[in-house]
Motif scaffolding. Structure first.
Motif, PDB file in Angstrom:
ATOM      1  N   THR A  10       3.375   0.660   8.531  1.00 11.01           N
ATOM      2  CA  THR A  10       2.558   0.033   9.579  1.00 11.01           C
ATOM      3  C   THR A  10       1.115   0.519   9.513  1.00 11.01           C
ATOM      4  OG1 THR A  10       4.500  -0.122  11.022  1.00 11.01           O
ATOM      5  CG2 THR A  10       2.339  -0.343  12.063  1.00 11.01           C
ATOM      6  N   LEU A  11       0.947   1.814   9.300  1.00 15.95           N
ATOM      7  CA  LEU A  11      -0.401   2.370   9.197  1.00 15.95           C
ATOM      8  C   LEU A  11      -1.160   1.784   8.013  1.00 15.95           C
ATOM      9  CD1 LEU A  11      -2.554   4.403  10.105  1.00 15.95           C
ATOM     10  CD2 LEU A  11      -1.422   6.113   8.656  1.00 15.95           C
ATOM     11  N   SER A  12      -0.491   1.628   6.880  1.00 18.72           N
ATOM     12  CA  SER A  12      -1.140   1.084   5.685  1.00 18.72           C
ATOM     13  C   SER A  12      -1.561  -0.365   5.890  1.00 18.72           C
ATOM     14  CB  SER A  12      -0.207   1.200   4.479  1.00 18.72           C
ATOM     15  OG  SER A  12       0.086   2.549   4.194  1.00 18.72           O
ATOM     16  N   ILE A  13      -0.706  -1.139   6.566  1.00 19.43           N
ATOM     17  CA  ILE A  13      -1.044  -2.544   6.830  1.00 19.43           C
ATOM     18  C   ILE A  13      -2.226  -2.642   7.782  1.00 19.43           C
ATOM     19  CG2 ILE A  13      -0.209  -4.701   7.831  1.00 19.43           C
ATOM     20  CD1 ILE A  13       2.564  -4.007   6.813  1.00 19.43           C
ATOM     21  N   LEU A  14      -2.240  -1.807   8.808  1.00 15.01           N
ATOM     22  CA  LEU A  14      -3.350  -1.818   9.763  1.00 15.01           C
ATOM     23  C   LEU A  14      -4.654  -1.411   9.083  1.00 15.01           C
ATOM     24  CD1 LEU A  14      -1.704  -0.273  12.965  1.00 15.01           C
ATOM     25  CD2 LEU A  14      -2.275  -2.675  12.528  1.00 15.01           C
ATOM     26  N   VAL A  15      -4.584  -0.444   8.184  1.00 17.78           N
ATOM     27  CA  VAL A  15      -5.787  -0.019   7.468  1.00 17.78           C
ATOM     28  C   VAL A  15      -6.315  -1.145   6.590  1.00 17.78           C
ATOM     29  CG1 VAL A  15      -6.643   1.532   5.668  1.00 17.78           C
ATOM     30  CG2 VAL A  15      -5.247   2.434   7.531  1.00 17.78           C
ATOM     31  N   LEU A  16      -5.425  -1.854   5.909  1.00 18.57           N
ATOM     32  CA  LEU A  16      -5.846  -2.958   5.053  1.00 18.57           C
ATOM     33  C   LEU A  16      -6.529  -4.052   5.863  1.00 18.57           C
ATOM     34  CD1 LEU A  16      -5.932  -4.359   2.310  1.00 18.57           C
ATOM     35  CD2 LEU A  16      -3.619  -5.228   2.754  1.00 18.57           C
ATOM     36  N   ILE A  17      -5.930  -4.395   7.005  1.00 18.76           N
ATOM     37  CA  ILE A  17      -6.543  -5.403   7.872  1.00 18.76           C
ATOM     38  C   ILE A  17      -7.870  -4.904   8.419  1.00 18.76           C
ATOM     39  CG2 ILE A  17      -6.253  -6.730  10.005  1.00 18.76           C
ATOM     40  CD1 ILE A  17      -3.252  -6.701   9.504  1.00 18.76           C
ATOM     41  N   GLY A  18      -7.904  -3.616   8.791  1.00 18.78           N
ATOM     42  CA  GLY A  18      -9.138  -3.048   9.327  1.00 18.78           C
ATOM     43  C   GLY A  18     -10.270  -3.042   8.316  1.00 18.78           C
ATOM     44  N   ILE A  19      -9.949  -2.800   7.055  1.00 18.56           N
ATOM     45  CA  ILE A  19     -10.988  -2.810   6.015  1.00 18.56           C
ATOM     46  C   ILE A  19     -11.624  -4.196   5.920  1.00 18.56           C
ATOM     47  CG2 ILE A  19     -11.368  -2.666   3.529  1.00 18.56           C
ATOM     48  CD1 ILE A  19      -9.303  -0.442   3.437  1.00 18.56           C
ATOM     49  N   PHE A  79     -28.105   3.549  -1.742  1.00 19.32           N
ATOM     50  CA  PHE A  79     -26.871   3.591  -0.960  1.00 19.32           C
ATOM     51  C   PHE A  79     -25.856   2.581  -1.471  1.00 19.32           C
ATOM     52  CE2 PHE A  79     -24.862   1.218   2.600  1.00 19.32           C
ATOM     53  CZ  PHE A  79     -23.862   2.129   2.917  1.00 19.32           C
ATOM     54  N   LEU A  80     -26.327   1.389  -1.783  1.00 17.25           N
ATOM     55  CA  LEU A  80     -25.430   0.344  -2.272  1.00 17.25           C
ATOM     56  C   LEU A  80     -24.921   0.657  -3.678  1.00 17.25           C
ATOM     57  CD1 LEU A  80     -27.362  -2.806  -0.983  1.00 17.25           C
ATOM     58  CD2 LEU A  80     -25.385  -1.682   0.050  1.00 17.25           C
ATOM     59  N   LEU A  81     -25.785   1.182  -4.528  1.00 20.23           N
ATOM     60  CA  LEU A  81     -25.347   1.543  -5.879  1.00 20.23           C
ATOM     61  C   LEU A  81     -24.258   2.610  -5.836  1.00 20.23           C
ATOM     62  CD1 LEU A  81     -25.662   1.620  -9.013  1.00 20.23           C
ATOM     63  CD2 LEU A  81     -27.386   3.408  -8.640  1.00 20.23           C
ATOM     64  N   LEU A  82     -24.507   3.694  -5.099  1.00 10.37           N
ATOM     65  CA  LEU A  82     -23.532   4.772  -5.020  1.00 10.37           C
ATOM     66  C   LEU A  82     -22.233   4.299  -4.389  1.00 10.37           C
ATOM     67  CD1 LEU A  82     -25.888   7.694  -3.898  1.00 10.37           C
ATOM     68  CD2 LEU A  82     -25.073   7.155  -6.203  1.00 10.37           C
ATOM     69  N   GLY A  83     -22.343   3.420  -3.399  1.00 12.14           N
ATOM     70  CA  GLY A  83     -21.135   2.900  -2.763  1.00 12.14           C
ATOM     71  C   GLY A  83     -20.310   2.033  -3.693  1.00 12.14           C
ATOM     72  N   CYS A  84     -20.974   1.181  -4.462  1.00 14.30           N
ATOM     73  CA  CYS A  84     -20.254   0.318  -5.409  1.00 14.30           C
ATOM     74  C   CYS A  84     -19.551   1.147  -6.485  1.00 14.30           C
ATOM     75  CB  CYS A  84     -21.215  -0.677  -6.045  1.00 14.30           C
ATOM     76  SG  CYS A  84     -21.800  -1.980  -4.939  1.00 14.30           S
ATOM     77  N   LEU A  85     -20.252   2.136  -7.023  1.00 10.52           N
ATOM     78  CA  LEU A  85     -19.645   2.975  -8.052  1.00 10.52           C
ATOM     79  C   LEU A  85     -18.495   3.801  -7.479  1.00 10.52           C
ATOM     80  CD1 LEU A  85     -22.791   4.262  -9.999  1.00 10.52           C
ATOM     81  CD2 LEU A  85     -21.266   2.370 -10.596  1.00 10.52           C
ATOM     82  N   LEU A 121      -7.884  -0.083  -1.633  1.00  6.98           N
ATOM     83  CA  LEU A 121      -9.084   0.308  -2.359  1.00  6.98           C
ATOM     84  C   LEU A 121      -9.676  -0.845  -3.160  1.00  6.98           C
ATOM     85  CD1 LEU A 121      -8.206   3.914  -3.566  1.00  6.98           C
ATOM     86  CD2 LEU A 121      -9.226   3.122  -1.430  1.00  6.98           C
ATOM     87  N   PHE A 122      -8.831  -1.770  -3.617  1.00  7.98           N
ATOM     88  CA  PHE A 122      -9.350  -2.934  -4.330  1.00  7.98           C
ATOM     89  C   PHE A 122     -10.153  -3.822  -3.387  1.00  7.98           C
ATOM     90  CE2 PHE A 122      -8.825  -7.431  -5.503  1.00  7.98           C
ATOM     91  CZ  PHE A 122      -9.476  -7.421  -6.727  1.00  7.98           C
ATOM     92  N   VAL A 123      -9.611  -4.077  -2.204  1.00  9.67           N
ATOM     93  CA  VAL A 123     -10.304  -4.919  -1.228  1.00  9.67           C
ATOM     94  C   VAL A 123     -11.608  -4.257  -0.796  1.00  9.67           C
ATOM     95  CG1 VAL A 123     -10.178  -5.838   1.121  1.00  9.67           C
ATOM     96  CG2 VAL A 123      -8.229  -6.084  -0.418  1.00  9.67           C
ATOM     97  N   GLN A 124     -11.579  -2.963  -0.574  1.00  7.17           N
ATOM     98  CA  GLN A 124     -12.798  -2.266  -0.178  1.00  7.17           C
ATOM     99  C   GLN A 124     -13.864  -2.337  -1.261  1.00  7.17           C
ATOM    100  OE1 GLN A 124     -12.610   2.022   0.434  1.00  7.17           O
ATOM    101  NE2 GLN A 124     -13.953   1.800   2.200  1.00  7.17           N
ATOM    102  N   SER A 125     -13.457  -2.176  -2.507  1.00  7.12           N
ATOM    103  CA  SER A 125     -14.416  -2.251  -3.604  1.00  7.12           C
ATOM    104  C   SER A 125     -15.045  -3.633  -3.694  1.00  7.12           C
ATOM    105  CB  SER A 125     -13.729  -1.892  -4.930  1.00  7.12           C
ATOM    106  OG  SER A 125     -14.628  -1.990  -6.009  1.00  7.12           O
ATOM    107  N   VAL A 126     -14.238  -4.669  -3.540  1.00  4.82           N
ATOM    108  CA  VAL A 126     -14.746  -6.044  -3.627  1.00  4.82           C
ATOM    109  C   VAL A 126     -15.703  -6.341  -2.470  1.00  4.82           C
ATOM    110  CG1 VAL A 126     -14.094  -8.472  -3.522  1.00  4.82           C
ATOM    111  CG2 VAL A 126     -12.772  -6.899  -4.924  1.00  4.82           C
ATOM    112  N   LEU A 127     -15.325  -5.948  -1.255  1.00  6.70           N
ATOM    113  CA  LEU A 127     -16.148  -6.260  -0.094  1.00  6.70           C
ATOM    114  C   LEU A 127     -17.455  -5.479  -0.104  1.00  6.70           C
ATOM    115  CD1 LEU A 127     -13.442  -6.452   2.725  1.00  6.70           C
ATOM    116  CD2 LEU A 127     -14.555  -8.330   1.498  1.00  6.70           C
ATOM    117  N   PHE A 128     -17.438  -4.239  -0.586  1.00  5.84           N
ATOM    118  CA  PHE A 128     -18.680  -3.472  -0.660  1.00  5.84           C
ATOM    119  C   PHE A 128     -19.601  -4.046  -1.738  1.00  5.84           C
ATOM    120  CE2 PHE A 128     -21.662  -0.092  -1.209  1.00  5.84           C
ATOM    121  CZ  PHE A 128     -21.691   0.579  -0.001  1.00  5.84           C
TER     122      PHE A 128
END
Length: 347
Positions: free
Chosen positions: A36-45, A69-75, A113-120
């Motif tokens: 449940t925690l993992s699903i909520l985190v994914l939706i929250g991201i 900031f954006l470069l370091l975040g993407c990497l 982490l894949f979704v976060q990388s794509v959205l950032f």
């Protein structure tokens, strides 16, 4: 009579025809609370990044975001994804013999982490698309007409360079990870030494980048003394969300400190940036300014005595400026209304 294959061919055959995982090797280690925690985190991201995308598009400007900031975040987000992809490669292979629900359950951390990388990375793309046009030009060329200087501003030039670095990082990381993961097909429980070295490098590099990722944006916000294109709702959701993500990743099967530690540092730095943005947000409202106001607002153009300021949506801040001594034919000469005396009008 069958002859044994040469050693080289045996290796190639093993890579092309990997041993399928066994059911006992694919047991799930998550309980209902962790799932449940993992699903909520994914939706929250997903939800937390939408305000930032919307703000840049709605305002039509990415002014206020730091390219560093954006470069370091993407990497950092990219390397974190490849790190957990390697460490949980067994969970992905188990999807071949498990149900779709069990597969989703065991790969939620990878999806996070894949979704976060794509959205950032999408934020960086919007940053380039909505980069203020007047800031793409070298100010010395625009003001002093020194055409021997580079026409691009420093910020716009490094932004284009960072775009190439980010694209190259994705290609190189994908190629290296694919080659190394191909060598662990026949050893589902153990990675090769080179694979673990690569995963460790990605994790440590991600930690280091995350530790300094928010420093350029904190400095940019402090220098501007305004929020700019940064989304406060995004940070309000992501600061507590970073804590939940850290806990979720720490409980993931196969993950180690190199996976969750970057997000522990990010939570602290996000809190600092959030506090600054809240302070400057209420400060600019109290002073009657906009969120794109800067401490050193400079004019863009001066046309017929009107000064246009470098702000987004601030047409009401145009101020009249009269040049006392103008040259004949200069567009900066003040227009003075001369009363009609009737002389010369009737000839």
């Amino acid at each position: 009579m069958l002859h044994p294959l040469p050693p080289v061919l045996e290796i190639l055959a093993s890579l092309s025809l990997p041993r399928p995982p066994q059911p006992e090797e694919c047991t799930s280690r998550r309980n209902s609370y962790e799932l449940t925690l993992s699903i909520l985190v994914l939706i929250g991201i997903i939800v937390s990044y939408l305000p930032q995308h919307f703000r840049i598009i709605h305002k039509g400007s990415s002014d206020g975001l730091s390219p560093w900031f954006l470069l370091l975040g993407c990497l950092s987000t990219s390397w974190s994804f490849f790190n957990i992809l390697i460490l949980q490669w067994r969970s992905i292979r188990c999807c071949a013999i498990t149900s779709a629900g069990r597969c989703l359950e065991s790969t939620l951390s990878i999806a996070q982490l894949f979704v976060q990388s794509v959205l950032f990375t999408l934020i960086f793309a919007l940053y380039l698309i909505y980069f203020p046009p007047h800031k793409k030009i070298n100010p010395l060329v625009r003001k002093c007409r020194l055409f021997c200087l580079p026409s691009r501003s420093f910020t716009w030039a490094i932004s284009l360079l960072f775009a190439k670095i980010i694209a190259g990082n994705v290609v190189v990381s994908t190629v290296i990870t694919t080659i190394l993961l191909a060598s662990v097909h026949n050893s589902i429980e153990r990675h090769s030494a080179w694979t673990l070295v690569w995963a460790g490098f990605l994790g440590i590099a991600s930690v280091l980048l995350t530790m300094i990722q928010y420093i350029p944006q904190i400095l940019e916000t402090r220098f501007r003394k305004s929020v700019g294109a940064l989304s406060i709702p995004m940070m309000l959701m992501q600061t507590p969300g970073a804590i939940m993500l850290t806990v979720s990743l720490a409980l993931s099967p196969g993950a180690n400190w190199s996976t969750w530690l970057p997000y522990a540092f990010a939570a602290v730095l996000q809190a600092v940036l959030l506090g600054m943005c809240l302070y400057y947000h209420f400060r600019t409202r109290r002073l009657g300014l906009t969120s794109f106001h800067t401490a050193e607002t400079t004019p863009l153009l001066t046309v017929h005595g009107k000064q246009m300021h470098d702000s987004v949506g601030r047409d009401e801040e145009r101020q009249e400026r009269v040049k006392p001594e103008g040259r004949i034919g200069s567009p900066l000469v003040a227009h003075v209304a001369v009363p009609n005396t009737g002389m010369g009008s009737g000839s």
